[in-house]
Design a protein around this motif. Structure first.
Motif, PDB file in Angstrom:
ATOM      1  N   LEU A   1     -40.657  44.623 -43.867  1.00  0.00           N
ATOM      2  CA  LEU A   1     -41.029  43.252 -43.304  1.00  0.00           C
ATOM      3  C   LEU A   1     -42.045  42.394 -44.002  1.00  0.00           C
ATOM      4  N   HIS A   2     -43.201  43.298 -43.977  1.00  0.00           N
ATOM      5  CA  HIS A   2     -44.426  42.687 -44.505  1.00  0.00           C
ATOM      6  C   HIS A   2     -44.312  42.208 -45.973  1.00  0.00           C
ATOM      7  N   VAL A   3     -43.572  42.901 -46.635  1.00  0.00           N
ATOM      8  CA  VAL A   3     -43.293  42.778 -48.090  1.00  0.00           C
ATOM      9  C   VAL A   3     -42.262  41.525 -48.111  1.00  0.00           C
ATOM     10  N   ALA A   4     -41.363  41.508 -47.382  1.00  0.00           N
ATOM     11  CA  ALA A   4     -40.189  40.521 -47.450  1.00  0.00           C
ATOM     12  C   ALA A   4     -41.071  39.305 -47.169  1.00  0.00           C
ATOM     13  N   ALA A   5     -41.858  39.109 -46.400  1.00  0.00           N
ATOM     14  CA  ALA A   5     -42.653  37.890 -46.018  1.00  0.00           C
ATOM     15  C   ALA A   5     -43.073  37.107 -47.185  1.00  0.00           C
TER      16      ALA A   5
ATOM     17  N   LEU B   1     -50.013  44.872 -51.812  1.00  0.00           N
ATOM     18  CA  LEU B   1     -50.394  43.432 -51.836  1.00  0.00           C
ATOM     19  C   LEU B   1     -50.774  43.201 -50.551  1.00  0.00           C
ATOM     20  N   ILE B   2     -50.148  43.969 -49.537  1.00  0.00           N
ATOM     21  CA  ILE B   2     -50.443  43.641 -47.844  1.00  0.00           C
ATOM     22  C   ILE B   2     -52.036  43.719 -47.885  1.00  0.00           C
ATOM     23  N   GLY B   3     -52.496  42.725 -47.436  1.00  0.00           N
ATOM     24  CA  GLY B   3     -53.886  42.725 -47.002  1.00  0.00           C
ATOM     25  C   GLY B   3     -54.022  42.478 -45.559  1.00  0.00           C
ATOM     26  N   GLU B   4     -54.476  41.449 -45.121  1.00  0.00           N
ATOM     27  CA  GLU B   4     -54.422  41.365 -43.493  1.00  0.00           C
ATOM     28  C   GLU B   4     -53.194  41.232 -42.822  1.00  0.00           C
ATOM     29  N   VAL B   5     -52.965  41.797 -41.807  1.00  0.00           N
ATOM     30  CA  VAL B   5     -51.930  41.438 -40.583  1.00  0.00           C
ATOM     31  C   VAL B   5     -52.406  40.962 -39.486  1.00  0.00           C
ATOM     32  N   GLN B   6     -51.962  39.721 -39.106  1.00  0.00           N
ATOM     33  CA  GLN B   6     -52.456  39.012 -37.998  1.00  0.00           C
ATOM     34  C   GLN B   6     -51.323  38.780 -37.101  1.00  0.00           C
ATOM     35  N   LYS B   7     -51.244  39.224 -35.663  1.00  0.00           N
ATOM     36  CA  LYS B   7     -50.255  38.687 -34.664  1.00  0.00           C
ATOM     37  C   LYS B   7     -50.591  37.546 -33.870  1.00  0.00           C
TER      38      LYS B   7
ATOM     39  N   LYS C   1     -59.408  34.579 -41.797  1.00  0.00           N
ATOM     40  CA  LYS C   1     -59.478  35.971 -42.363  1.00  0.00           C
ATOM     41  C   LYS C   1     -59.012  36.109 -43.739  1.00  0.00           C
ATOM     42  N   ASP C   2     -57.906  35.233 -44.177  1.00  0.00           N
ATOM     43  CA  ASP C   2     -57.439  35.209 -45.356  1.00  0.00           C
ATOM     44  C   ASP C   2     -58.390  34.389 -46.426  1.00  0.00           C
ATOM     45  N   LEU C   3     -59.242  33.505 -45.710  1.00  0.00           N
ATOM     46  CA  LEU C   3     -60.265  32.943 -46.599  1.00  0.00           C
ATOM     47  C   LEU C   3     -61.410  34.095 -47.104  1.00  0.00           C
ATOM     48  N   ILE C   4     -61.580  35.080 -46.291  1.00  0.00           N
ATOM     49  CA  ILE C   4     -62.452  36.039 -46.710  1.00  0.00           C
ATOM     50  C   ILE C   4     -62.072  37.545 -47.536  1.00  0.00           C
ATOM     51  N   SER C   5     -60.766  37.413 -47.305  1.00  0.00           N
ATOM     52  CA  SER C   5     -60.037  38.547 -47.995  1.00  0.00           C
ATOM     53  C   SER C   5     -60.079  38.443 -49.401  1.00  0.00           C
ATOM     54  N   SER C   6     -60.630  39.748 -50.020  1.00  0.00           N
ATOM     55  CA  SER C   6     -60.830  39.982 -51.333  1.00  0.00           C
ATOM     56  C   SER C   6     -59.592  40.317 -52.161  1.00  0.00           C
ATOM     57  N   TRP C   7     -58.539  40.719 -51.513  1.00  0.00           N
ATOM     58  CA  TRP C   7     -57.519  41.409 -52.000  1.00  0.00           C
ATOM     59  C   TRP C   7     -56.011  41.194 -51.121  1.00  0.00           C
ATOM     60  N   GLY C   8     -55.150  40.826 -51.834  1.00  0.00           N
ATOM     61  CA  GLY C   8     -53.548  40.884 -51.165  1.00  0.00           C
ATOM     62  C   GLY C   8     -53.434  39.498 -50.462  1.00  0.00           C
ATOM     63  N   LYS C   9     -52.276  39.823 -49.808  1.00  0.00           N
ATOM     64  CA  LYS C   9     -51.727  38.561 -48.955  1.00  0.00           C
ATOM     65  C   LYS C   9     -51.849  38.960 -47.493  1.00  0.00           C
ATOM     66  N   THR C  10     -52.197  37.826 -46.579  1.00  0.00           N
ATOM     67  CA  THR C  10     -52.266  37.896 -45.326  1.00  0.00           C
ATOM     68  C   THR C  10     -50.871  37.318 -44.771  1.00  0.00           C
ATOM     69  N   ILE C  11     -50.434  38.517 -43.917  1.00  0.00           N
ATOM     70  CA  ILE C  11     -48.980  38.539 -43.310  1.00  0.00           C
ATOM     71  C   ILE C  11     -49.205  38.034 -41.833  1.00  0.00           C
ATOM     72  N   ILE C  12     -48.420  37.210 -41.473  1.00  0.00           N
ATOM     73  CA  ILE C  12     -48.700  36.618 -40.003  1.00  0.00           C
ATOM     74  C   ILE C  12     -47.415  37.127 -39.213  1.00  0.00           C
ATOM     75  N   GLU C  13     -47.504  37.924 -38.183  1.00  0.00           N
ATOM     76  CA  GLU C  13     -46.118  38.484 -37.390  1.00  0.00           C
ATOM     77  C   GLU C  13     -46.194  37.317 -36.463  1.00  0.00           C
ATOM     78  N   TRP C  14     -45.193  36.416 -36.345  1.00  0.00           N
ATOM     79  CA  TRP C  14     -45.194  35.081 -35.435  1.00  0.00           C
ATOM     80  C   TRP C  14     -44.465  35.342 -34.496  1.00  0.00           C
ATOM     81  N   ASN C  15     -45.226  35.337 -33.167  1.00  0.00           N
ATOM     82  CA  ASN C  15     -44.890  35.678 -31.790  1.00  0.00           C
ATOM     83  C   ASN C  15     -45.163  34.766 -31.131  1.00  0.00           C
ATOM     84  N   ILE C  16     -45.464  33.317 -31.503  1.00  0.00           N
ATOM     85  CA  ILE C  16     -46.050  32.284 -30.741  1.00  0.00           C
ATOM     86  C   ILE C  16     -44.878  31.868 -29.595  1.00  0.00           C
TER      87      ILE C  16
END
Length: 341
Positions: free
Chosen positions: A137-141, A307-313, A326-341
């Motif tokens: 699911l993180h790749v699918a995102a 390519l999965i970098g940060e994962v943020q709930k 976090k995405d701004l300072i990440s040096s590699w990959g995609k920041t994934i959001i687990e959307w539970n709001i």
């Protein structure tokens, strides 16, 4: 029903708004579950698009890369809980010659129209593509990003000659990685060469045949066709280096986005008879091809996990801000959001 929309109202500031939607329509209702931050989202978040552009775009819900679950289908055709990737492009007309993603009348989520940062997304049936049940699911995102490379391949195949002994891909970021992988699977007998400027990033391109730092390229290196995945001012150097290394009558596919004009060596472009192919965004057909690609080559999903970098709930607006920071300072990959709001 009342839908909560989480909109960027000014750089680094989000607010929740409420919209009333009727279920007495033919729209399918999707609950977003996994989202991915794009560079375009960051340009809005940080305010780097400029005050005039922001004034015309904001307030706006960000994110155009994401998947979700079907929670309501008025026709009862799609089983509830089915996981789908959402096509962010929203065409309002058909054209015999122009693809949906190039029609100037088309709308695009998170670019003047609300993106996926909502409790529910209300979409037309043809804006959904079902993903494999066992898909990471993180790749699918970030499927939407992969469809951009897939779309570029389709345009390349229609406009380039058939000699494809060697491909060159400029760019050592996410898009360059994806482009190299698609080319390697699409043309397994061809030589795939990656060109970049950051060694630790290029070390991740383990599946390519050769990789070179852009200032350490041997004199005998040539390519039949090139793909530029750099963007920004760096695209100028990448395009001109590709012009130097490409054999006559090859093609250069341009994928990188630059906010400013870049200079191109037109003398050598003309002398070699090079075809330049621009491509932007993607349409439903590209999403369908990408999902079919997942199914045909399931091993590529494992590569894409690189390519999965940060994962943020995310359960609050503060979590949204943390994800973007976090995405701004990440040096590699995609920041994934687990959307539970």
């Amino acid at each position: 029903m009342i839908n909560q929309v989480y909109r960027l109202v000014s750089p680094r500031q989000f607010e929740v708004t409420y919209q009333d939607f009727s279920l007495q329509t033919d729209l399918i209702v999707i609950r977003p579950t996994h989202l991915s931050i794009c560079n375009a989202d960051q340009r809005y978040y940080t305010g780097s698009r400029g005050k005039e552009i922001l004034a015309t775009k904001l307030p706006m819900a960000l994110i155009h890369e994401g998947i979700g679950k079907v929670v309501y289908d008025p026709e009862g055709e799609i089983e509830l809980g089915t996981r789908v990737v959402i096509v962010p492009n929203m065409p309002v007309e058909d054209d015999e010659f122009i693809a949906e993603n190039y029609l100037q009348t088309s709308k695009f989520r998170s670019s003047g129209y609300d993106g996926f940062m909502q409790d529910y997304i209300f979409v037309n049936r043809n804006r959904l593509v079902e993903i494999p049940e066992d898909m990471n699911l993180h790749v699918a995102a970030f499927t939407e990003l992969i469809t951009i490379a897939m779309h570029s391949l389709t345009r390349f195949e229609l406009r380039s000659h058939q000699r494809r002994h060697a491909f060159g891909v400029w760019g050592d970021g996410n898009l360059g990685f994806i482009m190299c992988l698609l080319l390697k699977k699409k043309y397994p007998e061809s030589k795939i060469i990656s060109f970049g400027k950051t060694k630790y990033k290029m070390d991740r391109f383990s599946f390519v045949d050769k990789s070179y730092l852009i200032d350490e390229i041997p004199e005998d290196v040539v390519v039949d066709h090139a793909f530029e995945c750099v963007g920004g001012l760096g695209s100028e150097f990448a395009i001109n280096q590709a012009i130097d290394l490409i054999v006559p009558e090859g093609s250069i596919s341009i994928l990188g986005v630059s906010e400013y004009p870049v200079e191109v060596n037109t003398r050598m472009l003309l002398e070699k008879g090079i075809t330049m192919i621009g491509s932007s965004r993607s349409g439903r057909a590209d999403f369908e091809k990408t999902v079919s690609f997942y199914k045909e080559f399931p091993e590529v999903v494992d590569y894409f996990t690189t390519l999965i970098g940060e994962v943020q709930k995310v359960t609050s607006i503060q979590d949204i801000i943390e994800a973007f920071e976090k995405d701004l300072i990440s040096s590699w990959g995609k920041t994934i959001i687990e959307w539970n709001i």
